[in-house]
Write an enzyme that holds these catalytic residues in place. Structure first.
Site, PDB file in Angstrom:
ATOM      1  N   ASP A  44      50.125 -14.686  26.864  1.00  0.00           N
ATOM      2  CA  ASP A  44      51.003 -14.859  25.576  1.00  0.00           C
ATOM      3  C   ASP A  44      52.192 -14.529  26.165  1.00  0.00           C
ATOM      4  OD1 ASP A  44      50.548 -12.088  26.214  1.00  0.00           O
ATOM      5  OD2 ASP A  44      49.998 -11.618  24.245  1.00  0.00           O
ATOM      6  N   SER A  45      52.491 -14.340  27.237  1.00  0.00           N
ATOM      7  CA  SER A  45      53.757 -14.399  27.983  1.00  0.00           C
ATOM      8  C   SER A  45      54.359 -15.615  27.850  1.00  0.00           C
ATOM      9  CB  SER A  45      53.724 -14.083  29.623  1.00  0.00           C
ATOM     10  OG  SER A  45      52.576 -14.836  30.056  1.00  0.00           O
ATOM     11  N   ASP A  83      44.665 -15.182  26.682  1.00  0.00           N
ATOM     12  CA  ASP A  83      45.292 -13.959  25.683  1.00  0.00           C
ATOM     13  C   ASP A  83      45.009 -14.235  24.497  1.00  0.00           C
ATOM     14  OD1 ASP A  83      46.094 -11.876  27.281  1.00  0.00           O
ATOM     15  OD2 ASP A  83      48.022 -12.859  27.612  1.00  0.00           O
ATOM     16  N   LYS A 112      41.188 -12.625  26.943  1.00  0.00           N
ATOM     17  CA  LYS A 112      41.866 -11.082  27.327  1.00  0.00           C
ATOM     18  C   LYS A 112      42.384 -10.533  25.948  1.00  0.00           C
ATOM     19  CE  LYS A 112      45.746 -10.500  29.887  1.00  0.00           C
ATOM     20  NZ  LYS A 112      46.637  -9.707  28.973  1.00  0.00           N
ATOM     21  N   GLU A 114      44.410  -6.635  24.947  1.00  0.00           N
ATOM     22  CA  GLU A 114      44.993  -5.308  25.385  1.00  0.00           C
ATOM     23  C   GLU A 114      44.576  -4.227  24.660  1.00  0.00           C
ATOM     24  OE1 GLU A 114      49.328  -7.528  25.959  1.00  0.00           O
ATOM     25  OE2 GLU A 114      49.171  -6.008  24.528  1.00  0.00           O
ATOM     26  N   GLU A 181      48.549  -2.928  34.267  1.00  0.00           N
ATOM     27  CA  GLU A 181      50.050  -3.233  34.015  1.00  0.00           C
ATOM     28  C   GLU A 181      51.014  -2.149  34.234  1.00  0.00           C
ATOM     29  OE1 GLU A 181      53.307  -5.965  31.929  1.00  0.00           O
ATOM     30  OE2 GLU A 181      51.105  -6.436  31.468  1.00  0.00           O
TER      31      GLU A 181
END
Length: 278
Positions: A44-45, A83, A112, A114, A181
């Site tokens: 999602d970057s 993501d 993925k 978070e 991270e």
């Protein structure tokens, strides 16, 4: 043949470092795939590296599905992880719907998400549904408004212990790998030693089982942003600017297109086509 979850996990068993890169389009994905990158992350970057947003928060599930599908079309061998964007896995039902779209419509082989122990019910449910899940701990960009600014995580005793417990909980819930991270290198090493699943570091030192980099950082595509944890393996920004400037100049002086860039036509055909026209 495309890499599998087992292939990635066996790399940890063999002690073979895992290289992972972000990819957002078919052309770049094909280049990375040809280079032998075993795992691609459609991050999602995308938001702050491709779409022009200031963070990952505005990225939607439609954005992620579209770009994941492009990467899946470009890369034939790499394992593709997508993501799950902001607030698409707030509930079990939402998570299942988002994961289904990323895998069925986007062609991802894994997703993925978070978060730590609070995410274990989500991870467990997705795994039960046949969705491979990669976890993400440390600095989590979707929580940027909570953190206030980008900073290393886990420097206090309590914070370090919480990260270790979160990592173990995600593994227990069924995650197949874990991104760490902005975590101090010694703490990342300690987590890596305690887990059976691979750890993938970004700003987490050299002792993780693998590394992931944002491709725009790795390629040097942005003059305005160079994270401390990133290394530029190329400096493409000036090359692209110079190429664009050369193109503009060639068009301006009419040296492009030249004869070799143009198609010919029988003059008789053209003359007859123009007959009677004003």
């Amino acid at each position: 043949m495309r890499k599998t979850i087992t292939d990635i996990q066996q790399m940890k068993v063999r002690g073979e470092p895992i290289a992972m890169l972000t990819a957002y389009d078919a052309v770049t994905a094909a280049l990375f795939d040809a280079a032998g990158v075993p795992m691609l992350l459609v991050g999602d970057s995308l938001g702050d590296n491709v779409l022009g947003f200031g963070s990952t928060i505005p990225v939607t599930i439609d954005d992620m599905v579209r770009h994941t599908a492009a990467v899946a079309r470009g890369a034939q061998s790499a394992l593709i992880v997508a993501d799950m964007p902001f607030l698409t896995y707030a509930t079990l039902e939402m998570a299942v719907v988002a994961a289904r779209r990323l895998m069925q419509e986007g062609g991802a082989q894994a997703v993925k998400l978070e978060g730590g122990q609070a995410m274990t019910p989500i991870v467990r449910r997705l795994v039960e549904c046949g969705v491979p899940v990669m976890g993400h701990l440390g600095y989590t960009p979707q929580s940027a408004h909570v953190f206030g600014k980008v900073r290393v995580q886990g420097r206090s005793v309590a914070a370090a212990r919480r990260l270790i417990e979160d990592a173990l909980a995600l593994e227990s819930a069924g995650a197949f790998a874990l991104v760490l991270e902005l975590v101090p290198a010694p703490l990342a090493a300690a987590i890596t030693e305690r887990l059976r699943i691979p750890t993938i570091g970004i700003g987490a030192g050299p002792h993780c089982d693998g590394q992931v980099q944002v491709s725009t950082d790795m390629l040097g595509l942005r003059d305005d942003f160079k994270p401390r944890h990133a290394r530029r393996f190329a400096d493409l920004a000036p090359i692209i600017r110079n190429a664009a400037a050369a193109y503009i100049a060639a068009v301006g002086e009419r040296s492009f297109p030249a004869d070799e860039h143009s198609s010919r036509m029988d003059e008789t055909v053209l003359r007859e086509a123009l007959e009677g026209l004003s």
